[in-house]
Enzyme design. Sequence first.
Site, PDB file in Angstrom:
ATOM      1  N   ARG A  12      37.104  46.862  45.739  1.00  0.00           N
ATOM      2  CA  ARG A  12      36.919  45.679  44.878  1.00  0.00           C
ATOM      3  C   ARG A  12      35.874  44.813  45.557  1.00  0.00           C
ATOM      4  O   ARG A  12      36.071  44.371  46.693  1.00  0.00           O
ATOM      5  CB  ARG A  12      38.229  44.916  44.707  1.00  0.00           C
ATOM      6  CG  ARG A  12      38.034  43.539  44.101  1.00  0.00           C
ATOM      7  CD  ARG A  12      39.324  42.894  43.656  1.00  0.00           C
ATOM      8  NE  ARG A  12      39.825  43.528  42.447  1.00  0.00           N
ATOM      9  CZ  ARG A  12      40.765  42.998  41.650  1.00  0.00           C
ATOM     10  NH1 ARG A  12      41.303  41.844  41.948  1.00  0.00           N
ATOM     11  NH2 ARG A  12      41.166  43.641  40.575  1.00  0.00           N
TER      12      ARG A  12
ATOM     13  N   ASP B 144      40.326  37.069  28.597  1.00  0.00           N
ATOM     14  CA  ASP B 144      40.383  37.065  30.061  1.00  0.00           C
ATOM     15  C   ASP B 144      40.145  35.630  30.525  1.00  0.00           C
ATOM     16  O   ASP B 144      39.749  34.770  29.730  1.00  0.00           O
ATOM     17  CB  ASP B 144      39.286  38.020  30.597  1.00  0.00           C
ATOM     18  CG  ASP B 144      39.418  38.333  32.080  1.00  0.00           C
ATOM     19  OD1 ASP B 144      40.381  37.882  32.718  1.00  0.00           O
ATOM     20  OD2 ASP B 144      38.523  39.037  32.598  1.00  0.00           O
TER      21      ASP B 144
HETATM   22  N1  NVA Z   1      37.366  38.961  34.948  1.00  0.00           N
HETATM   23  C1  NVA Z   1      38.341  38.673  35.964  1.00  0.00           C
HETATM   24  C2  NVA Z   1      39.344  39.780  36.030  1.00  0.00           C
HETATM   25  C3  NVA Z   1      40.437  39.578  37.048  1.00  0.00           C
HETATM   26  C4  NVA Z   1      41.363  40.746  37.134  1.00  0.00           C
HETATM   27  C5  NVA Z   1      37.642  38.502  37.315  1.00  0.00           C
HETATM   28  O1  NVA Z   1      36.680  39.244  37.582  1.00  0.00           O
HETATM   29  O2  NVA Z   1      38.028  37.625  38.078  1.00  0.00           O
HETATM   30  N1   CP Z   2      44.159  42.641  36.483  1.00  0.00           N
HETATM   31  C1   CP Z   2      43.886  42.723  37.796  1.00  0.00           C
HETATM   32  O1   CP Z   2      43.002  43.459  38.231  1.00  0.00           O
HETATM   33  O2   CP Z   2      44.699  41.953  38.568  1.00  0.00           O
HETATM   34  P1   CP Z   2      44.516  41.615  40.126  1.00  0.00           P
HETATM   35  O3   CP Z   2      43.296  40.749  40.241  1.00  0.00           O
HETATM   36  O4   CP Z   2      45.786  40.900  40.490  1.00  0.00           O
HETATM   37  O5   CP Z   2      44.330  42.894  40.882  1.00  0.00           O
END
Ligand code: NVA
Ligand code: CP
Length: 304
Positions: A104, A219
Site C-alpha cells: 500500500r 467513498d
Molecule cells: N479512497 C480512499 C480509500 C480508503 C480505503 C483512500 O485512498 O484513502
Molecule cells: N477499504 C480499505 O481498504 O480499508 P483500510 O484502509 O482499512 O485497509
Amino acid sequence: MGIKHFLQFADFTLDECEYVIERAHLIKRKFKNYEPHHTLQDRTLVMVFEKNSTRTRLSFEAGMHQLGGAAIYLNTRDSQLGRGEPVEDAAQVMSRMCDVIMIRTFGQEIIDRFAANSRVPVINGLTNEHHPCQVLADIFTFIEHRGSIADKTIAWIGDANNMLYSWLQAAQVFGFHVNVSTPKGYDIDPALVASDNARYTIFVDPSDACEGADLVTTDVWTSMGFEEENAARLKAFNGWIVDAAKMKRARPDALFMHCLPAHRGEEVAAEVIDGPQSVVWDEAENRLHVQKALLEYLVLGRLA
Ligand code: NVA
Ligand code: CP
C-alpha cells in the site's frame, strides 16, 4: 512467462477474475464451516504499508494465516524504506525472502517499479490511482447478493479517486456500466482511463447518476495523501452525499456499497449506510475471502 502481478484491475482477464471469484466462494464456504484450507503452507507474504489501514492489513494477515502460511508486516516508519532505500533495492531483497508481496503506497509508479524488480508476485493494496482488491471484493459481494454483474449499472458519487479508476477498469473486464458524478474540479483524469473505455457516462447532477442504478457506491471525500485539500473538498462536495433521496432514484432493489472507513453525514447519510440496502459489512468481510483466493492464484496458479 513473466511473473503474474495484480497491480491494477486490468492486469486480470475476465477468465482470471471468474476463476478467483469461484475459488473465493469455495474458500468462504470452508471458512464458515471451520474446514482447514492450507494451500499456502510454509509460504510467506510480506505486507508493506506506507499508508494507514485496518481492513487491508487484517484481511491479508488473517487470510495468509488461514491458508497455512505466514504474513510479515512492514511500514515506512520502521523499515529502511522510510530512510530512502530505493524501491528497486527493497524489491530485490524482499522478494528473495518470501513468496508474495502486498504493498500500500502513494503513486502507482512506485508499485510498478517495485514489481519490475520483484522475483515474486506483487499485489496492489491501494495506491493513489488504484484499489483493485477492494473492487474485486465488491464485485464478489454484488454477485453474492444479485448474481451476474454483467450489463448492470453502478452509480459512482464522489471524486475521481483510486476506487473509481478500479471500477472503470473492472467495467471493461466484466461488461457493466458506471454512471459517474464527480464534483467540479475533481473529475476523471483521461490519462488514467483506457481510451477505448466506453463503459461509463458522466453526469453533472449526482442524483441523475443514481437513476435506475443496480448499485450506488461512494467513498471518503478526502483520500489518504490528500489531507491538505480537506477544507476545499468539504465545500466542493456539498450535495454529493448519498442519502435516501438519491437511493430512491436507483432501482428499488439497488445495493449500497462503501469501501470504508466512512464519514456519516459527509459522503453518506446514516440512514443509507446503516439501512437495509447497505451491504458494507459483507463487502468488508469479503476482502478476506477474495484475497485468499487471489494469494492462492498468484502463488500457485490454477488448481484443478
Ligand atoms: N479512497 C480512499 C480509500 C480508503 C480505503 C483512500 O485512498 O484513502
Ligand atoms: N477499504 C480499505 O481498504 O480499508 P483500510 O484502509 O482499512 O485497509
